[in-house]
Design a protein around this motif. Structure first.
Motif, PDB file in Angstrom:
ATOM      1  N   PRO A   1       2.445   5.339  -7.658  1.00 44.32           N
ATOM      2  CA  PRO A   1       1.545   5.316  -8.235  1.00 44.32           C
ATOM      3  C   PRO A   1       1.699   3.493  -9.222  1.00 44.32           C
TER       4      PRO A   1
ATOM      5  N   VAL B   1      -4.366  -4.439  -6.601  1.00 41.75           N
ATOM      6  CA  VAL B   1      -4.280  -2.881  -6.508  1.00 41.75           C
ATOM      7  C   VAL B   1      -4.767  -2.402  -7.896  1.00 41.75           C
ATOM      8  N   SER B   2      -4.591  -0.854  -7.826  1.00 47.54           N
ATOM      9  CA  SER B   2      -4.319  -0.256  -9.074  1.00 47.54           C
ATOM     10  C   SER B   2      -3.842   1.139  -9.094  1.00 47.54           C
ATOM     11  N   PRO B   3      -3.358   1.645 -10.630  1.00 45.02           N
ATOM     12  CA  PRO B   3      -2.442   3.122 -10.316  1.00 45.02           C
ATOM     13  C   PRO B   3      -3.235   4.074  -8.940  1.00 45.02           C
TER      14      PRO B   3
ATOM     15  N   GLY C   1      -4.444   2.295  -5.627  1.00 39.59           N
ATOM     16  CA  GLY C   1      -3.504   1.592  -4.397  1.00 39.59           C
ATOM     17  C   GLY C   1      -4.225   0.179  -4.504  1.00 39.59           C
ATOM     18  N   LEU C   2      -3.706  -0.293  -3.468  1.00 34.95           N
ATOM     19  CA  LEU C   2      -3.993  -1.262  -2.735  1.00 34.95           C
ATOM     20  C   LEU C   2      -5.667  -1.568  -2.080  1.00 34.95           C
TER      21      LEU C   2
ATOM     22  N   THR D   1      -5.728  -4.842 -10.403  1.00 34.30           N
ATOM     23  CA  THR D   1      -5.230  -6.283 -10.616  1.00 34.30           C
ATOM     24  C   THR D   1      -4.995  -6.709  -9.322  1.00 34.30           C
TER      25      THR D   1
ATOM     26  N   CYS E   1       2.607   1.735  -3.351  1.00 31.10           N
ATOM     27  CA  CYS E   1       1.420   2.097  -4.533  1.00 31.10           C
ATOM     28  C   CYS E   1       1.506   4.263  -4.054  1.00 31.10           C
TER      29      CYS E   1
ATOM     30  N   LEU F   1      -4.714 -10.095  -6.433  1.00 35.44           N
ATOM     31  CA  LEU F   1      -3.682 -10.075  -5.757  1.00 35.44           C
ATOM     32  C   LEU F   1      -3.597 -11.280  -5.476  1.00 35.44           C
TER      33      LEU F   1
ATOM     34  N   ALA G   1       0.844  -1.617   0.022  1.00 35.57           N
ATOM     35  CA  ALA G   1      -0.178   0.049   0.223  1.00 35.57           C
ATOM     36  C   ALA G   1       0.655   0.872   0.151  1.00 35.57           C
TER      37      ALA G   1
ATOM     38  N   GLY H   1       0.826   0.175  -8.707  1.00 30.40           N
ATOM     39  CA  GLY H   1      -0.394  -0.562  -8.895  1.00 30.40           C
ATOM     40  C   GLY H   1      -0.606  -1.022  -9.752  1.00 30.40           C
ATOM     41  N   ARG H   2       0.395  -0.780 -10.975  1.00 32.32           N
ATOM     42  CA  ARG H   2      -0.357  -0.925 -12.188  1.00 32.32           C
ATOM     43  C   ARG H   2       0.692  -3.215 -12.408  1.00 32.32           C
TER      44      ARG H   2
END
Lengths: 486, 122, 419
Positions: free
Chosen positions: A394, C100-102, C105-106, C87, A390, C89, A387, A397-398
């Motif tokens: 960012p 997670v994603s840009p 985040g988590l 995505t 990210c 995890l 976390a 996170g990909r």
């Protein structure tokens, strides 16, 4: 082009030596024939830090092996490279094998190896229950370890580069000439002039030696080893590195975990003519499988992710040749560095750099930068750390590689490293993207897009692994034009 | 008299259907297991038809536009159709189903977009 | 770290995930999120620009993007939340999904039910153990399809295709039409696993030879691929010396099988079938972990997207019932593979059988004029005759709602016809 010190070869030995010499005030350049560092034997070997009982007492190999193995834990910690001391077992299956084991044990003691013990059948089967129950006894070597050989080489290259070492990749040496003031080294990219020349050329090391001295003194035999790698999805069959008794061709076939939890089976030992012929063969791969069955009767390759081969540079006389080149001024060499070369590399670099510094009167720099270990891989972070990663970037996170859980931020970082990735395989070996069960099926196109952005190269110029290993041959529009003009 | 053998594509049976022609007219169809096989073979010997799908570049985007012929076209014209499409590029916005090339190669069939592309935001 | 509660979380926004979401929404579930890895929903259909989809479901022939768009439009109309570039995890047995994603985040989702719809991946070269060099120019058919159809890039000029799966056949035609020379399609088995229609329209139309009972025995080329050796195989699928054919080529495409992508399922403790490589499910498509459902290619590899959608609608509906507590929890009866049958899905029935259940499987060989039979002990529950059954095409036998006699399980088998 002019440099004080020129090192030929960016394998683990060349990079370790460049890193250690970067402590001194001298301009250093490393020439590498391939498109990346660690492209020869350094990327394709068993990844074992050998305890040191194999090498004959009194040999150069024994000296560097034992000293190198001792250095490994702190060496890898300093560089931030994964290393694990898992111990090794050498298995005996017959009375003759038992005498070999006893001889190895004594040799190990002579070499100064600690943590050696002979185990009997029951103890072996308790320790490693999947071992063939026909086992008679085994040599346990507690100090045997695992390392990722190319990750170590990359870390050494990066550390050398931040301390001013220049890396010239894609630059094969075509000739070496002695000059009054030092050496001239010819390449297709021009000539390099240096005062001090160091030969760390692996498979080509005998040829470079002969060029330097004008004497045909050394002869390298290209000894190919083929391997299988199994996926890390299934639990590890063995915690220890499982050797069989050595033969005159090498340490025999092993079944070993890797630092990343895969299983490695191999190698074969075949003497071949072409030092670049790293193909695998149906026969070789089958031989590995058959041989591994003695150690691990249930072995199968249903979960194989890939197979590969590497070439060990075996010098005919059987030992490492390390030090000043006899009869040449300002010339040093590491010739015939085959197994245990990976284990020995830190010790070779430490001793040889000290020898060179003394002989050439090199002064220590005031400003040597400590190694900066790489951040923890995303895959190994706790959810809290993920976390935070990210939030900080960012692009963490990909996910690009889902099999090995590699993020876009990690891939971009691998390309931006001091000696950064320039190809799909370069990214793969630095981040593990594409090393999993789909072997890059999903992520290779994504990795290519990121490389294209970072390197500002069109997709049609990107390679799998340098040279002409183009990923795609053209755009669709170009392909149609080509077809029409035919 | 001419005889042609056609592999039927209607099901995994893949019947080898023999079609007899006299002066270009079908006189006999044999070897098929079902009715669909016969009608397929008749069409296939007289004028085989195929759908063509391809992509064309979209200005200002890596992702190309996927297109198809709105109906099957004569098999013999597939290569011409591809050549005609290869010189093309399109500008967004594009609506799925909109005509990209009208009456391609004189077939009377349009090539249409199979997805939409949004206008490029300024 | 963000934590979110949802009634249903669906992993994967391809045809399976979209259909499951639509069905769950239709069943009244509004607290619903689809998590999709790619930048857009649609899954693998986005790159399948060829036609041939939708005949069963929509009664018309559509291309992949068109088929996907119908479900995307419908899901959007219904207000279903689809999070792309996201995505997953891990999934836990307690219905927690961490992603997670840009953008966010988590994120941890706590769901009432989870639907697994991750699809499948292609078997790569490494898994085949093909010897030779590790040069550039070797792609799975799907990767090559992605380069061509989504990036306008040509993977190569002279091509050999190993495996005659449908994607391989489609790519033989696609590359030919873009100006490449496809030299051969090589199949290990004595029959093709692709649809007949594709063999005719993708190989025969372009004069591309199909070598049955052959395989690639060597790969050459230091940097880019320069050639492959192909040899005939014996009945044990071992190469026969002396039958080698050499092809000069710069590209080798692999279409040698699809594997359900079940790494997340394993993490959740879902029991997998060694035959299908997918979850073991009952007729509600519930896995061994209560409240975790599976559908589409992650459950078992389908040939037709129409069937994926069909199966996934059911998964969505059943997950909705689970969330409401109205999913039947009767006695379990196993469904087993009998002679000729591989990987029947579902592997379990919940009694009583009140709705028609479609039992799907792959025949283990080619059978002509054969009959698929479902039995419960001595009692025959269903029979269905087919002109042909092949491993390349999923067989389906519907089981009507009926009393199941007391037995220790059902068996599906193939009764050979005369031929």
């Amino acid at each position: 082009m002019q440099t004080d010190i020129l090192i030929i070869g960016a394998g683990v030995v060349g990079c370790a030596l460049a890193r250690d010499l970067s402590r001194y005030t001298a301009g250093i350049t490393v020439l590498e024939a391939a498109a990346d560092v660690a492209e020869g034997a350094s990327k394709a070997n068993s990844g074992i830090v050998h305890a040191g009982f194999d090498a004959h007492a009194g040999s150069v190999k024994a000296h560097y092996n034992v000293r190198g193995a001792e250095m490994y834990p702190s060496y890898c910690a300093e560089l931030g490279v994964p290393y694990r001391q898992n111990g090794a077992l050498v298995l005996a299956f017959s009375p003759e094998d038992r005498s070999t084991i006893e001889a190895l044990y004594r040799q190990g003691l002579d070499n100064g190896v600690k943590g050696l013990r002979i185990l009997e059948r029951d103890e072996i089967l308790t320790l490693e229950p999947l071992t063939n129950a026909q086992v008679v006894c085994a040599l346990l070597a507690e100090t045997s370890g695992l390392v990722s050989p190319y990750e170590l080489t990359f870390a050494l290259a990066d550390h050398a580069a931040v301390n001013g070492v220049q890396f010239q990749l894609d630059t094969p040496v075509t000739a070496v000439r002695r000059e009054d003031s030092g050496w001239t080294v010819a390449t297709p990219r021009g000539e390099w002039h240096c005062r001090i020349l160091i030969n760390c050329a692996g498979a080509s090391s005998a040829w470079i030696h002969n060029q330097m001295t004008g004497r045909e003194e050394h002869h390298i035999v290209n000894r190919r080893g083929q391997y299988w790698i199994l996926d890390h999805a299934s639990p590890l069959p063995f915690r220890h590195t499982m050797f069989q008794c050595p033969t005159k061709m090498g340490k025999g076939v092993l079944v070993a975990p890797t630092v990343h939890g895969n299983v490695l089976l191999g190698p074969t030992a075949e003497d071949i003519d072409d030092p670049l012929d790293t193909a695998t063969t149906a026969q070789g791969l089958d031989d590995v499988l058959q041989a591994c069955r003695l150690t691990w009767p249930q072995v199968n390759v249903r979960t194989a992710v890939t197979n590969f081969s590497g070439i060990r540079a075996h010098e005919e006389k059987g030992d490492f040749i390390i030090g000043a080149v006899q009869g040449c001024k300002h010339a040093y060499e590491t010739v015939g560095v085959e197994s245990p070369g990976l284990t020995s590399a830190p010790a070779i670099a430490a001793e040889l750099s000290a020898l060179i510094a003394a002989a050439e009167e090199l002064a220590k720099k005031d400003s040597w930068v400590q190694a900066k270990p790489l951040p923890k891989p995303f895959n190994e972070m706790t959810p809290q750390e993920q976390a935070a990663a990210c939030a900080q970037d960012p692009l963490n996170g990909r996910l690009i590689c889902r099999c090995e859980v590699v993020t876009e931020a990690e891939i971009r970082r691998a390309i931006r490293r001091p000696v950064g990735a320039r190809s799909i395989d370069g990214v793969k070996r630095r981040t593990r993207a594409g090393m999993g069960r789909c072997q890059g099926g999903f992520c290779a196109p994504r990795v290519a897009e990121i490389l294209s952005e970072e390197l500002q190269l069109p997709m049609t110029q990107l390679t799998k692994n340098g040279g002409d290993s183009l990923l795609v041959t053209s755009t669709l529009v170009q392909a149609m034009k080509e077809a029409q003009t035919k | 008299m001419e005889e042609r053998i056609i592999t039927c594509i209607n099901c995994p049976m893949g019947c080898r259907v023999t079609v007899r022609l006299e002066n270009g007219t079908v006189t006999q169809v044999s070897g098929n297991t079902c009715k669909r096989g016969e009608s397929y073979a008749r069409q296939e010997v007289v004028e085989p038809l195929r759908m063509v799908t391809a992509v064309v570049p979209v200005e200002g985007s890596v992702l190309p536009l996927s297109v198809k012929t709105a109906a099957p076209i004569p098999k013999a014209l597939i290569a011409d159709c591809m050549r005609c499409l290869s010189g093309l590029s399109v500008q967004p916005p594009i609506a799925a189903g909109s005509v990209v090339v009208a009456n391609i190669c004189g077939t009377g069939v349009d090539v249409i977009a199979t997805r939409s592309v949004a206008a490029v935001s300024a | 770290m963000i934590e979110i509660k949802r009634d249903i979380v669906i992993i994967g926004g391809g045809p399976a995930g979209l259909a499951a979401a639509i069905a769950a929404r239709e069943a009244g579930i509004t607290s619903l999120t689809v998590l999709e890895r790619e930048a857009e929903p649609g899954g693998i259909l986005r790159q399948c620009i060829h036609n041939g989809f939708g005949l069963h479901r929509f009664g018309e022939e559509m291309t992949g993007p068109e088929y996907a768009q119908r479900d995307i439009d419908k899901a959007r109309e219904m207000g279903i939340e689809i999070l792309c570039d996201t995505t997953v995890l891990s999934v836990e047995a307690d219905h927690t999904a961490t992603c997670v994603s840009p953008a966010h985040g988590l994120t941890v989702y706590h769901a009432g039910a989870v639907i697994l719809a991750m699809g499948c991946r292609e078997r790569p070269r490494g898994a085949l153990g093909t010897p030779g060099t590790r040069c550039a120019g070797i792609y799975t058919a799907g990767s090559a399809q992605k380069f061509i159809n989504l990036e306008s890039l040509m993977p190569g000029r002279r091509v050999v295709i190993l495996g005659s799966g449908d994607i391989g056949l489609i790519m033989a035609r696609r590359m030919t039409l873009q100006g490449a020379k496809v030299l051969a399609c090589v199949e290990l088995m004595p029959y093709s696993s692709g649809l007949n229609r594709n063999i005719v329209q993708c190989l025969e139309d372009y004069g591309i030879p199909l070598y049955l009972s052959h395989t690639v025995t060597n790969v050459e080329g230091r940097e880019r691929l320069t050639g492959v050796t192909v040899a005939k195989v014996d009945e044990h699928r071992r190469p026969v010396p002396g039958t080698e054919i050499h092809f000069d080529c710069d590209t080798l495409l692999l279409s040698v099988g699809l594997i359900p992508e079940n790494e997340l399922s394993k993490g959740a403790g879902v029991t997998l079938s060694p035959t299908t490589s997918g979850a073991v499910v009952d007729d509600s498509l519930q896995t061994s972990v209560p409240g975790i459902f599976a559908c589409g290619n992650v459950l078992h590899v389908h040939d037709l997207v129409d069937f994926v959608s069909d199966e996934s609608f059911r998964a969505g509906k059943m997950a909705a019932a689970y969330v409401r507590g109205s999913l039947a929890a009767g006695a379990e009866l196993p469904v087993r593979d009998g002679p000729g049958v591989r990987g029947v899905v579902p592997q379990k029935l919940r009694l009583p059988v009140e709705e028609e259940v479609r039992l799907m499987f792959r025949p283990d060989a080619v059978y002509k004029n054969a009959t698929v039979v479902v039995t419960a002990g001595e009692t025959v529950l269903a029979r269905k005759r087919s002109l042909i059954l092949t491993p390349g095409e999923m067989a389906v036998i519907p089981l009507k709602p009926q009393e199941i006699p007391s037995c220790d399980g059902l068996t599906v088998h193939i009764e050979r016809g005369n031929n």
